[in-house]
Design a protein around this motif. Structure first.
Motif, short mmCIF file in Angstrom:
data_model
loop_
_atom_site.label_atom_id
_atom_site.label_comp_id
_atom_site.label_asym_id
_atom_site.label_seq_id
_atom_site.Cartn_x
_atom_site.Cartn_y
_atom_site.Cartn_z
N ARG A 109 18.51 26.90 40.89
CA ARG A 109 19.63 26.59 40.47
C ARG A 109 20.01 26.29 38.94
NH1 ARG A 109 24.04 22.70 42.36
NH2 ARG A 109 25.31 23.43 40.33
N THR A 110 21.02 26.94 38.39
CA THR A 110 20.76 26.85 37.50
C THR A 110 22.58 26.18 36.77
OG1 THR A 110 21.32 28.60 36.96
CG2 THR A 110 20.01 28.79 36.52
N GLU A 111 22.90 25.45 36.04
CA GLU A 111 24.49 25.43 36.11
C GLU A 111 25.31 25.46 36.66
OE1 GLU A 111 25.23 23.78 32.33
OE2 GLU A 111 23.65 22.43 31.94
N SER A 112 25.58 27.37 36.98
CA SER A 112 26.27 27.97 37.18
C SER A 112 26.06 28.90 38.29
CB SER A 112 26.85 29.43 35.64
OG SER A 112 26.74 28.70 34.51
N ALA A 113 24.52 28.74 38.50
CA ALA A 113 24.17 29.40 39.63
C ALA A 113 23.83 29.05 40.52
CB ALA A 113 23.59 30.89 39.48
N VAL A 114 23.50 29.89 41.65
CA VAL A 114 22.07 28.96 42.87
C VAL A 114 21.72 30.54 43.21
CG1 VAL A 114 21.60 28.24 45.25
CG2 VAL A 114 23.15 27.28 43.64
N ILE A 154 23.59 30.73 51.67
CA ILE A 154 23.78 29.43 52.05
C ILE A 154 24.92 28.96 53.43
CG2 ILE A 154 23.31 28.62 49.62
CD1 ILE A 154 26.56 28.07 49.61
N ARG A 155 24.79 28.25 53.98
CA ARG A 155 25.56 28.14 54.91
C ARG A 155 26.56 27.43 54.69
NH1 ARG A 155 26.35 28.77 59.82
NH2 ARG A 155 23.74 29.14 59.94
N PRO A 156 28.36 27.83 54.17
CA PRO A 156 29.21 27.05 53.41
C PRO A 156 28.98 25.95 54.04
CG PRO A 156 29.72 29.61 53.92
CD PRO A 156 28.34 29.24 54.83
N LEU A 195 28.40 30.52 41.23
CA LEU A 195 27.61 31.83 41.50
C LEU A 195 26.90 32.16 42.58
CD1 LEU A 195 29.21 34.84 41.60
CD2 LEU A 195 27.53 35.03 39.60
N VAL A 196 26.58 31.95 43.84
CA VAL A 196 25.13 31.97 44.15
C VAL A 196 24.64 33.58 44.53
CG1 VAL A 196 24.14 32.38 47.04
CG2 VAL A 196 26.55 30.81 45.87
N VAL A 197 23.45 33.81 43.76
CA VAL A 197 23.11 35.06 43.44
C VAL A 197 21.65 35.42 44.57
CG1 VAL A 197 21.87 36.91 42.33
CG2 VAL A 197 23.63 34.88 41.73
N HIS A 200 29.40 42.55 44.03
CA HIS A 200 30.60 40.94 42.74
C HIS A 200 31.06 41.18 44.02
CE1 HIS A 200 31.26 37.85 40.96
NE2 HIS A 200 30.59 38.17 39.77
N TYR A 201 30.68 39.42 45.22
CA TYR A 201 32.24 39.76 45.95
C TYR A 201 33.23 37.97 44.71
CZ TYR A 201 30.13 42.26 49.07
OH TYR A 201 29.27 43.19 50.25
N GLY A 202 33.05 37.90 43.57
CA GLY A 202 32.82 36.50 42.94
C GLY A 202 32.69 35.06 43.08
N ASN A 203 32.39 35.06 44.59
CA ASN A 203 32.46 33.83 44.95
C ASN A 203 30.46 34.38 45.25
OD1 ASN A 203 32.20 35.33 47.50
ND2 ASN A 203 33.03 33.80 48.73
N ARG A 204 29.99 35.11 45.91
CA ARG A 204 28.34 35.78 45.78
C ARG A 204 27.74 36.26 44.83
NH1 ARG A 204 27.63 38.96 50.17
NH2 ARG A 204 29.19 39.03 51.59
N VAL A 205 26.83 36.97 44.79
CA VAL A 205 26.40 38.39 44.56
C VAL A 205 25.68 38.59 45.12
CG1 VAL A 205 25.35 40.05 42.45
CG2 VAL A 205 27.52 38.53 42.09
N ASN A 206 25.41 40.35 45.71
CA ASN A 206 23.90 40.59 47.03
C ASN A 206 23.46 41.17 45.40
OD1 ASN A 206 22.62 41.43 48.23
ND2 ASN A 206 24.09 41.84 49.65
#
Length: 249
Positions: free
Chosen positions: A148-153, A159-161, A190-192, A203-209
């Motif tokens: 985890r960082t300040e802006s991203a996981v 993760i389970r929403p 942001l979940v990466v 990039h889906y906005g809330n997550r990046v695959n």
């Protein structure tokens, strides 16, 4: 905070070296060090899982530290080494790690194990005991489930929403798809992640695959994450990865 990130590697040592070379080139251009985060699935399917773990064990010779997340394939490999009769709770019970779709035999083969189809599982396990070095087991034992960082996981599968990060189940972090891939809610950071192979990062906005399918012969694509901004690294430099408005998959 900047971080370099790599999706699923799946035993593709040449692709891993190429991705690290692209990261080194970006560092040289920007003059700034940053950690490299590997999103798990180091093993299986590709031909050189042992070499991948050796490479990651060696660690950086320059630049920021390396962080390696545990993927479901790494967990299944480690579980087999302790007890080949135990099934990963996230795996479809119709399969085992040694099934051709999973690639466990490819990993054992990279360590020199004779993986002939007619050999009993007990024999494969017994030979693996003498061929998989203890430092590799210890390395796999100590891989974190997320960073985890300040802006991203940074996590392998997602993760389970609606569940706080501190309360996430390990099986979800390594395996989740249902209820996650179609979720468009804001998770805060942001979940990466990787785990679900695509033809290219999205990039889906809330997550990046970032799983671009290296396990199926496609290139391993490194990325740079700064805050919620993401770029892919190419031989020509940075290529912005912008949020996609298409339905999540």
């Amino acid at each position: 905070m900047r971080a370099y990130v790599l999706g699923d590697i799946h035993g593709q040592i040449d692709q891993l070296r190429r991705a690290h070379a692209l990261i080194a080139a970006d560092r040289a251009r920007t003059g700034e060090d940053a950690p490299i985060i590997h999103l798990g699935d180091l093993t299986d399917r590709g031909p050189a899982s042992r070499d991948v773990i050796d490479y990651l064990l060696a660690g950086p010779v320059a630049g920021g530290r390396w962080i390696t997340i545990r993927g479901n394939h790494d967990f299944m490999f480690r579980l087999f080494l302790d007890d080949p009769t135990v099934q990963d709770p996230g795996l479809n019970p119709a399969y085992t790690w040694l099934h051709d779709r999973l690639g466990g035999r490819d990993t054992l083969r990279s360590y020199g194990v004779d993986v002939a189809e007619d050999r009993p599982v007990a024999d494969l396990w017994a030979e693996a005991q003498g061929r998989v070095p203890l430092p590799h087991r210890v390395f796999l034992d100590n891989l974190p489930l997320l960073h985890r960082t300040e802006s991203a996981v940074f996590v392998h599968a997602g993760i389970r929403p609606g569940v706080p990060l501190i309360a996430q189940e390990p099986t979800d972090l390594m395996w989740i798809r249902q209820g996650w891939l179609d979720d468009r809610s804001d998770h805060g950071p942001l979940v990466v992640h990787g785990h679900t192979a695509l033809d290219a990062p999205v990039h889906y906005g809330n997550r990046v695959n970032l799983d671009a399918g290296a396990g199926y012969g496609r290139p391993l694509v490194p990325a740079v994450v700064e805050g919620r901004d993401v770029w892919l690294l190419t031989e020509e430099g940075r290529d912005p990865l912008l949020p996609d408005t298409a339905p999540a998959i």
